[in-house]
Design a protein around this motif. Structure first.
Motif, short mmCIF file in Angstrom:
data_model
loop_
_atom_site.label_atom_id
_atom_site.label_comp_id
_atom_site.label_asym_id
_atom_site.label_seq_id
_atom_site.Cartn_x
_atom_site.Cartn_y
_atom_site.Cartn_z
N GLU A 13 -7.66 -10.59 7.80
CA GLU A 13 -7.06 -11.90 7.53
C GLU A 13 -8.19 -12.92 7.40
N ALA A 14 -8.27 -13.57 6.26
CA ALA A 14 -9.38 -14.49 6.00
C ALA A 14 -9.38 -15.67 6.97
N ALA A 15 -8.24 -16.26 7.25
CA ALA A 15 -8.18 -17.46 8.09
C ALA A 15 -8.56 -17.20 9.54
N SER A 16 -8.07 -16.09 10.11
CA SER A 16 -8.30 -15.83 11.54
C SER A 16 -9.45 -14.88 11.81
N GLY A 17 -9.81 -14.06 10.81
CA GLY A 17 -10.82 -13.02 11.02
C GLY A 17 -10.23 -11.76 11.64
N ASP A 18 -8.91 -11.75 11.93
CA ASP A 18 -8.26 -10.57 12.51
C ASP A 18 -8.31 -9.39 11.55
N ILE A 19 -8.60 -8.21 12.08
CA ILE A 19 -8.48 -6.98 11.30
C ILE A 19 -7.01 -6.59 11.38
N LEU A 20 -6.35 -6.56 10.24
CA LEU A 20 -4.91 -6.31 10.23
C LEU A 20 -4.56 -4.85 10.02
N MET A 21 -5.32 -4.17 9.18
CA MET A 21 -4.98 -2.77 8.93
C MET A 21 -6.13 -2.03 8.27
N PHE A 22 -5.98 -0.72 8.27
CA PHE A 22 -6.90 0.20 7.61
C PHE A 22 -6.06 1.04 6.66
N ALA A 23 -6.56 1.28 5.47
CA ALA A 23 -5.83 2.09 4.50
C ALA A 23 -6.83 2.76 3.56
N TRP A 24 -6.32 3.37 2.53
CA TRP A 24 -7.15 4.06 1.54
C TRP A 24 -6.82 3.53 0.15
N MET A 25 -7.80 3.61 -0.73
CA MET A 25 -7.59 3.29 -2.14
C MET A 25 -8.24 4.37 -2.99
N ASN A 26 -7.61 4.64 -4.12
CA ASN A 26 -8.27 5.41 -5.16
C ASN A 26 -8.70 4.41 -6.24
N ARG A 27 -9.28 4.90 -7.31
CA ARG A 27 -9.78 3.99 -8.35
C ARG A 27 -8.65 3.14 -8.93
N GLU A 28 -7.52 3.76 -9.18
CA GLU A 28 -6.40 3.04 -9.77
C GLU A 28 -5.89 1.95 -8.82
N ALA A 29 -5.82 2.24 -7.53
CA ALA A 29 -5.35 1.25 -6.55
C ALA A 29 -6.29 0.05 -6.51
N LEU A 30 -7.58 0.29 -6.52
CA LEU A 30 -8.54 -0.82 -6.47
C LEU A 30 -8.48 -1.62 -7.78
N ALA A 31 -8.39 -0.94 -8.90
CA ALA A 31 -8.28 -1.64 -10.19
C ALA A 31 -7.00 -2.48 -10.24
N ARG A 32 -5.89 -1.96 -9.74
CA ARG A 32 -4.61 -2.71 -9.70
C ARG A 32 -4.72 -3.90 -8.75
N THR A 33 -5.42 -3.72 -7.63
CA THR A 33 -5.63 -4.81 -6.68
C THR A 33 -6.36 -5.96 -7.36
N VAL A 34 -7.40 -5.64 -8.11
CA VAL A 34 -8.16 -6.66 -8.84
C VAL A 34 -7.27 -7.32 -9.89
N GLU A 35 -6.51 -6.52 -10.60
CA GLU A 35 -5.64 -7.02 -11.67
C GLU A 35 -4.54 -7.94 -11.13
N LEU A 36 -3.90 -7.53 -10.03
CA LEU A 36 -2.76 -8.28 -9.48
C LEU A 36 -3.16 -9.42 -8.54
N GLY A 37 -4.32 -9.27 -7.89
CA GLY A 37 -4.70 -10.24 -6.88
C GLY A 37 -3.96 -10.02 -5.57
N GLU A 38 -3.31 -8.87 -5.46
CA GLU A 38 -2.60 -8.45 -4.24
C GLU A 38 -3.00 -7.02 -3.93
N ALA A 39 -2.99 -6.67 -2.64
CA ALA A 39 -3.45 -5.35 -2.21
C ALA A 39 -2.50 -4.24 -2.69
N VAL A 40 -3.12 -3.23 -3.29
CA VAL A 40 -2.43 -2.01 -3.68
C VAL A 40 -3.24 -0.86 -3.09
#
Length: 137
Positions: free
Chosen positions: A26-53
């Motif tokens: 979380e940018a405002a608090s610095g809290d670590i909220l979660m851990f997950a995994w991404m593949n190339r498509e997920a990271l590319a979609r994250t960049v495209e949407l501006g929301e985590a995939v």
């Protein structure tokens, strides 16, 4: 995406399954909220949407965070660690709940006295978060 458009993805050291670990902070608090995994498509979609995939290893499919709960993660910044093998997302968490248990953070258990103790409250009952996606027989 063209080959040159996704050249930035090649810098990442993907594991043998084509995945990279991702930390959502979380940018405002610095809290670590979660851990997950991404593949190339997920990271590319994250960049495209501006929301985590993310990539759901259990469901073996892309998972747009908040697609069922409404608790999306607006990505403010993406960083890569010094070994190029861990991604950090600085995010704004919709609804203040990142965990499927209804808590702010997935890291709500603290080790004390040789036991794990829940030290963060449930902010919303998961049954009420996910009822809209449950189907009646």
């Amino acid at each position: 995406m063209t080959a040159t458009a996704n050249a930035w993805l090649k810098k990442i050291q993907w594991d043998e399954h084509g995945l990279v670990p991702v930390i959502a902070q979380e940018a405002a608090s610095g809290d670590i909220l979660m851990f997950a995994w991404m593949n190339r498509e997920a990271l590319a979609r994250t960049v495209e949407l501006g929301e985590a995939v993310y990539w759901s290893r259990s469901r073996k499919k892309l998972w747009h965070k908040g697609e069922e709960s409404g608790h999306t993660q607006k990505v403010l910044e993406i960083r890569l660690d010094c070994d190029d093998d861990v991604v950090l997302l600085k995010i704004e968490q919709a609804g203040g709940i990142a965990c499927h248990t209804g808590r702010h953070s997935c890291f709500f258990q603290k080790f004390e006295g040789e036991e794990w103790h829940a030290v963060e409250p449930v902010l919303q009952d998961p049954e009420t978060i996910y009822t809209k996606t449950k189907k009646t027989p």
